[in-house]
Structure formats: structure tokens, C-alpha cells
Design a protein around this motif. Structure first.
Motif, PDB file in Angstrom:
ATOM      1  N   SER A   1       0.184  -6.000 -21.035  1.00  0.00           N
ATOM      2  CA  SER A   1       0.750  -7.225 -20.499  1.00  0.00           C
ATOM      3  C   SER A   1       0.381  -7.418 -19.043  1.00  0.00           C
ATOM      4  CB  SER A   1       2.271  -7.232 -20.658  1.00  0.00           C
ATOM      5  OG  SER A   1       2.849  -6.186 -19.898  1.00  0.00           O
ATOM      6  N   LYS A   2       0.303  -6.349 -18.295  1.00  0.00           N
ATOM      7  CA  LYS A   2       0.015  -6.473 -16.868  1.00  0.00           C
ATOM      8  C   LYS A   2      -1.467  -6.354 -16.573  1.00  0.00           C
ATOM      9  CE  LYS A   2       4.512  -5.005 -15.196  1.00  0.00           C
ATOM     10  NZ  LYS A   2       4.827  -6.280 -14.578  1.00  0.00           N
ATOM     11  N   MET A   3      -2.187  -5.556 -17.353  1.00  0.00           N
ATOM     12  CA  MET A   3      -3.634  -5.419 -17.304  1.00  0.00           C
ATOM     13  C   MET A   3      -4.174  -4.794 -16.019  1.00  0.00           C
ATOM     14  SD  MET A   3      -4.347  -6.447 -20.182  1.00  0.00           S
ATOM     15  CE  MET A   3      -6.082  -6.186 -19.946  1.00  0.00           C
ATOM     16  N   VAL A   4      -3.306  -4.474 -15.081  1.00  0.00           N
ATOM     17  CA  VAL A   4      -3.847  -4.043 -13.792  1.00  0.00           C
ATOM     18  C   VAL A   4      -3.129  -2.824 -13.243  1.00  0.00           C
ATOM     19  CG1 VAL A   4      -4.692  -6.292 -13.084  1.00  0.00           C
ATOM     20  CG2 VAL A   4      -2.312  -5.704 -12.654  1.00  0.00           C
ATOM     21  N   VAL A   5      -2.476  -2.052 -14.066  1.00  0.00           N
ATOM     22  CA  VAL A   5      -1.576  -1.018 -13.568  1.00  0.00           C
ATOM     23  C   VAL A   5      -2.264  -0.021 -12.652  1.00  0.00           C
ATOM     24  CG1 VAL A   5      -0.110   0.903 -14.265  1.00  0.00           C
ATOM     25  CG2 VAL A   5       0.011  -1.248 -15.474  1.00  0.00           C
ATOM     26  N   VAL A   6      -3.480   0.439 -12.987  1.00  0.00           N
ATOM     27  CA  VAL A   6      -4.130   1.389 -12.089  1.00  0.00           C
ATOM     28  C   VAL A   6      -5.404   0.840 -11.467  1.00  0.00           C
ATOM     29  CG1 VAL A   6      -3.237   3.491 -13.126  1.00  0.00           C
ATOM     30  CG2 VAL A   6      -5.333   2.468 -14.011  1.00  0.00           C
ATOM     31  N   ALA A   7      -5.622  -0.450 -11.583  1.00  0.00           N
ATOM     32  CA  ALA A   7      -6.806  -1.004 -10.939  1.00  0.00           C
ATOM     33  C   ALA A   7      -6.760  -0.728  -9.446  1.00  0.00           C
ATOM     34  CB  ALA A   7      -6.899  -2.505 -11.187  1.00  0.00           C
ATOM     35  N   THR A   8      -5.592  -0.878  -8.864  1.00  0.00           N
ATOM     36  CA  THR A   8      -5.453  -0.608  -7.444  1.00  0.00           C
ATOM     37  C   THR A   8      -5.742   0.849  -7.122  1.00  0.00           C
ATOM     38  OG1 THR A   8      -3.110  -0.313  -7.867  1.00  0.00           O
ATOM     39  CG2 THR A   8      -3.790  -2.414  -7.022  1.00  0.00           C
ATOM     40  N   ALA A   9      -5.306   1.743  -7.986  1.00  0.00           N
ATOM     41  CA  ALA A   9      -5.474   3.166  -7.714  1.00  0.00           C
ATOM     42  C   ALA A   9      -6.929   3.601  -7.793  1.00  0.00           C
ATOM     43  CB  ALA A   9      -4.649   3.983  -8.700  1.00  0.00           C
TER      44      ALA A   9
ATOM     45  N   THR B   1      -8.161   7.739  -2.093  1.00  0.00           N
ATOM     46  CA  THR B   1      -7.683   6.961  -0.949  1.00  0.00           C
ATOM     47  C   THR B   1      -6.323   6.340  -1.218  1.00  0.00           C
ATOM     48  OG1 THR B   1      -9.955   6.420  -0.302  1.00  0.00           O
ATOM     49  CG2 THR B   1      -8.211   5.024   0.584  1.00  0.00           C
ATOM     50  N   LEU B   2      -6.192   5.675  -2.348  1.00  0.00           N
ATOM     51  CA  LEU B   2      -4.941   4.986  -2.611  1.00  0.00           C
ATOM     52  C   LEU B   2      -3.804   5.951  -2.936  1.00  0.00           C
ATOM     53  CD1 LEU B   2      -3.553   2.300  -2.662  1.00  0.00           C
ATOM     54  CD2 LEU B   2      -4.007   2.175  -5.108  1.00  0.00           C
ATOM     55  N   PHE B   3      -4.111   7.029  -3.646  1.00  0.00           N
ATOM     56  CA  PHE B   3      -3.067   8.010  -3.930  1.00  0.00           C
ATOM     57  C   PHE B   3      -2.468   8.534  -2.629  1.00  0.00           C
ATOM     58  CE2 PHE B   3      -5.323   9.163  -8.153  1.00  0.00           C
ATOM     59  CZ  PHE B   3      -4.691   8.100  -8.784  1.00  0.00           C
ATOM     60  N   ALA B   4      -3.330   8.761  -1.640  1.00  0.00           N
ATOM     61  CA  ALA B   4      -2.858   9.246  -0.345  1.00  0.00           C
ATOM     62  C   ALA B   4      -1.996   8.201   0.345  1.00  0.00           C
ATOM     63  CB  ALA B   4      -4.050   9.617   0.540  1.00  0.00           C
ATOM     64  N   ASP B   5      -2.395   6.942   0.267  1.00  0.00           N
ATOM     65  CA  ASP B   5      -1.622   5.863   0.888  1.00  0.00           C
ATOM     66  C   ASP B   5      -0.257   5.704   0.224  1.00  0.00           C
ATOM     67  OD1 ASP B   5      -3.546   5.310   2.731  1.00  0.00           O
ATOM     68  OD2 ASP B   5      -4.343   3.547   1.709  1.00  0.00           O
ATOM     69  N   LEU B   6      -0.229   5.784  -1.102  1.00  0.00           N
ATOM     70  CA  LEU B   6       1.042   5.661  -1.817  1.00  0.00           C
ATOM     71  C   LEU B   6       2.002   6.781  -1.425  1.00  0.00           C
ATOM     72  CD1 LEU B   6      -0.217   4.725  -5.406  1.00  0.00           C
ATOM     73  CD2 LEU B   6       1.044   3.246  -3.831  1.00  0.00           C
ATOM     74  N   LYS B   7       1.475   7.977  -1.298  1.00  0.00           N
ATOM     75  CA  LYS B   7       2.305   9.119  -0.926  1.00  0.00           C
ATOM     76  C   LYS B   7       2.824   8.970   0.498  1.00  0.00           C
ATOM     77  CE  LYS B   7       2.272  14.175  -0.664  1.00  0.00           C
ATOM     78  NZ  LYS B   7       1.454  15.400  -0.892  1.00  0.00           N
ATOM     79  N   ALA B   8       1.953   8.544   1.401  1.00  0.00           N
ATOM     80  CA  ALA B   8       2.329   8.423   2.806  1.00  0.00           C
ATOM     81  C   ALA B   8       3.370   7.336   3.041  1.00  0.00           C
ATOM     82  CB  ALA B   8       1.084   8.145   3.653  1.00  0.00           C
ATOM     83  N   GLN B   9       3.342   6.282   2.227  1.00  0.00           N
ATOM     84  CA  GLN B   9       4.246   5.155   2.436  1.00  0.00           C
ATOM     85  C   GLN B   9       5.358   5.082   1.392  1.00  0.00           C
ATOM     86  OE1 GLN B   9       2.419   1.379   3.528  1.00  0.00           O
ATOM     87  NE2 GLN B   9       0.469   2.389   3.867  1.00  0.00           N
ATOM     88  N   ASN B  10       5.603   6.174   0.726  1.00  0.00           N
ATOM     89  CA  ASN B  10       6.587   6.203  -0.344  1.00  0.00           C
ATOM     90  C   ASN B  10       7.964   5.723   0.099  1.00  0.00           C
ATOM     91  OD1 ASN B  10       7.477   6.963  -3.097  1.00  0.00           O
ATOM     92  ND2 ASN B  10       8.640   8.534  -2.018  1.00  0.00           N
TER      93      ASN B  10
END
Length: 209
Positions: free
Chosen positions: A10-18, A41-50
């Protein structure tokens, strides 16, 4: 929280950003290398801004804007979504639609990221289609693995590889939106569609509890 496959469809984009958040892209790098680099890169950003994300989920929109959107081929994807109606629109109408579509992708990717809970992504070597087209298959490892395919296109002017579509379990985001929006284009035209897309893009990002 477990992610069900139907939520992906339904969303089609769940890990496109990752997979496509790249801070420094070199034309010499191919889709496979970019996919691996982007994931880190994105995994690090998600962790840093959790903490900030939990306090304000709309932080994800800023993260998507900074890390992802410069490397998504919005206009090409948008022209595919318009399909046969592309030629009946004016350059001004198309530019307004592409701008709205850009904002829509930002919101959709940010909302989809709220479903990410640290799953491992296994990236397979790129499958080349000539010199300017490629696809990269990714398997998201969870209780029910999800198979994703990312479509890349090499920009003829910049030489940069950019993502223009993704498929989850064989269902294309571009084709889904093309079918979903074709009735609006046929009945009410591109201006009405642009207004609807802008409205959807303005929806705040929320985290379900």
C-alpha cells in the motif's frame, strides 16, 4: 512492531529512503555501490535522530529532503505517472505537478519510515539493461521477507544514477499511482490532480502507537 507485506504494497516506499540516501554521489559509482552506501548513511541518520523523531515525526521529512530527494528522478517518475496525458499538458502545468509530486514523495517516504524497526536489508548485484538502465533487488529480512526491486536510470546530462521507481513483491509504485490517478486526469485534468497531490503531501507524519 512487525511490518506486514500488505502495508508494503500500500505504501510502496517503506525502505526506499533507507536505500537511496546519498550525501555525496559520484557518477563513477554504480547502482549497487550507491545502494549499499545509501543504506549505511540513512541508518546512521535514523539512529542519531531517534529522540527528535519520537518527539516530532515530521523531522523525518527534513531527513528525507536532505538525504534522499536530490537523488530521486522526480520529473522522470512523474512523466511516467502521467503517461498518455503528459502530451496534453502545458510545460507550466507539468512543472507544477512535478513540484507537487516531489512534495508527495517526501511525505510518503517520511511516513513510510515510521514503519522501519531496524530490519536488515540484503542487496544483490545490479542487473544492467544497457548503459543507462539498471535494477537492484533487495530482500528485507524479517519474519516474512519482503522482496524489493529498485529501478535506476542514468541521467544523460549529469551522468548521475537516479532512482525513478521501486516495486514491492512485483508491484510498481509508478504503475500503482498511474492507475490510481488516471481517472482524475481523464475527468478533471492535471490541475485537479496537482491540487489533490498537494493536499496529500501536506498531511503530517504520524507514528502509530
Amino acid at each position: 512492531m512487525k511490518i506486514q507485506i500488505k502495508q508494503w504494497l500500500s505504501k510502496m516506499v517503506v525502505v526506499a529512503t533507507a536505500l537511496f540516501a546519498v550525501q555525496s554521489v559520484m557518477a563513477a559509482e554504480g547502482p549497487y555501490e550507491l545502494t549499499q552506501k545509501a543504506a549505511n548513511t540513512l541508518f546512521a541518520d535514523l539512529k542519531a535522530q531517534n529522540a527528535q523523531i519520537k518527539a516530532d515525526p515530521n523531522v523525518l521529512k527534513s531527513l528525507v529532503r536532505k538525504d534522499l530527494m536530490p537523488y530521486v528522478h522526480v520529473n522522470y517518475a512523474g512523466s511516467l505517472v502521467l503517461g498518455q496525458y503528459f502530451r496534453s499538458t502545458t510545460p507550466e502545468q507539468r512543472e507544477k505537478f512535478f513540484s507537487a509530486f516531489d512534495q508527495f514523495i517526501e511525505q510518503a517516504y517520511a511516513q513510510a519510515l515510521t514503519l522501519y524497526t531496524g530490519q536488515e536489508a540484503q542487496v544483490q548485484p545490479a542487473q544492467m539493461n544497457g548503459d543507462s538502465q539498471a535494477s537492484v533487488k533487495v530482500k528485507l529480512m524479517q519474519s516474512q521477507p519482503v522482496n524489493l526491486t529498485f529501478q535506476w536510470r542514468k541521467n544523460s546530462k549529469s551522468g548521475q544514477w537516479q532512482v525513478y521507481d521501486m516495486s514491492a513483491e512485483g508491484v510498481s509504485m509508478v504503475e500503482t499511482k498511474k492507475q490510481e490517478w488516471s481517472n482524475i486526469l481523464r475527468k478533471d485534468g492535471i490541475d485537479a490532480l496537482t491540487a489533490q497531490v498537494l493536499k496529500a503531501a501536506a498531511v503530517p507524519v504520524t507514528i502509530k502507537k
